[in-house]
Motif scaffolding. Sequence first.
Motif, mmCIF file in Angstrom:
data_model
loop_
_atom_site.group_PDB
_atom_site.id
_atom_site.type_symbol
_atom_site.label_atom_id
_atom_site.label_comp_id
_atom_site.label_asym_id
_atom_site.label_seq_id
_atom_site.Cartn_x
_atom_site.Cartn_y
_atom_site.Cartn_z
ATOM 1 N N ALA A 98 0.815 -1.211 0.000
ATOM 2 C CA ALA A 98 0.000 0.000 0.000
ATOM 3 C C ALA A 98 0.852 1.266 0.000
ATOM 4 O O ALA A 98 0.440 2.299 -0.522
ATOM 5 N N ASN A 99 2.047 1.179 0.590
ATOM 6 C CA ASN A 99 2.901 2.353 0.739
ATOM 7 C C ASN A 99 4.367 1.952 0.557
ATOM 8 O O ASN A 99 5.064 1.711 1.540
ATOM 9 N N PRO A 100 4.853 1.877 -0.662
ATOM 10 C CA PRO A 100 6.222 1.431 -0.916
ATOM 11 C C PRO A 100 7.292 2.289 -0.221
ATOM 12 O O PRO A 100 8.371 1.808 0.086
ATOM 13 N N ARG A 101 6.955 3.538 0.071
ATOM 14 C CA ARG A 101 7.934 4.421 0.722
ATOM 15 C C ARG A 101 8.193 4.028 2.174
ATOM 16 O O ARG A 101 9.130 4.502 2.791
ATOM 17 N N SER A 102 7.367 3.146 2.718
ATOM 18 C CA SER A 102 7.560 2.706 4.103
ATOM 19 C C SER A 102 8.644 1.645 4.221
ATOM 20 O O SER A 102 8.959 1.198 5.318
ATOM 21 N N ARG A 103 9.276 1.274 3.111
ATOM 22 C CA ARG A 103 10.250 0.173 3.110
ATOM 23 C C ARG A 103 11.422 0.408 4.041
ATOM 24 O O ARG A 103 12.008 -0.521 4.561
ATOM 25 N N SER A 104 11.792 1.655 4.265
ATOM 26 C CA SER A 104 12.969 1.918 5.081
ATOM 27 C C SER A 104 12.627 2.298 6.523
ATOM 28 O O SER A 104 13.524 2.475 7.341
ATOM 29 N N ALA A 105 11.356 2.424 6.855
ATOM 30 C CA ALA A 105 10.957 2.874 8.193
ATOM 31 C C ALA A 105 11.178 1.785 9.244
ATOM 32 O O ALA A 105 10.862 0.619 9.035
ATOM 33 N N VAL A 106 11.744 2.188 10.382
ATOM 34 C CA VAL A 106 11.968 1.293 11.530
ATOM 35 C C VAL A 106 11.449 2.021 12.762
ATOM 36 O O VAL A 106 11.798 3.174 13.006
#
Length: 154
Positions: A138-146
């Motif tokens: 749904a949100n590919p930009r969340s791939r790097s969020a920790v």
Amino acid sequence: AKAIVARQSDAGGAALQTTGQLADLVAGVVRRRAKGPALGKNPATRTFQGLRIHVNNELGDLEAGLEAALESLEIGGRLVVISFHSLEDRIVKQFMRKLVKGESDNLPRDLPIQHVAFVPKIKIHGKALTASDAELKANPRSRSAVMRVAEKLR
């Protein structure tokens, strides 16, 4: 850096004038990854990220912000931090670990300290959380969020 110096000496000492010039220069010397999430990204992306982080003192501000956030929390309050790249996450992880284990900048790491001599300032809740497969879809930009969570004890 070598390419920038070489370009300046070839151009008679003229500095780069635009970000486009820098991006083109970096693209000419930085290899693209053949596979992985960085595929299709401009090779200058990390260069510009590094410049932004340095110019804005983002890592120093993060350290100061973590200290200020902890100070403003009441006992039992939760500190929730979402970091978006490994440099930030490392700072958050080390900050929390120091408050749990009592690592001090003043003492050698191998100095034996009795457990009763140190009372942790925080309790870490769970492991670092990353985006689920559904969230990534749904949100590919969340791939790097920790996300890391800690509770203030004293």
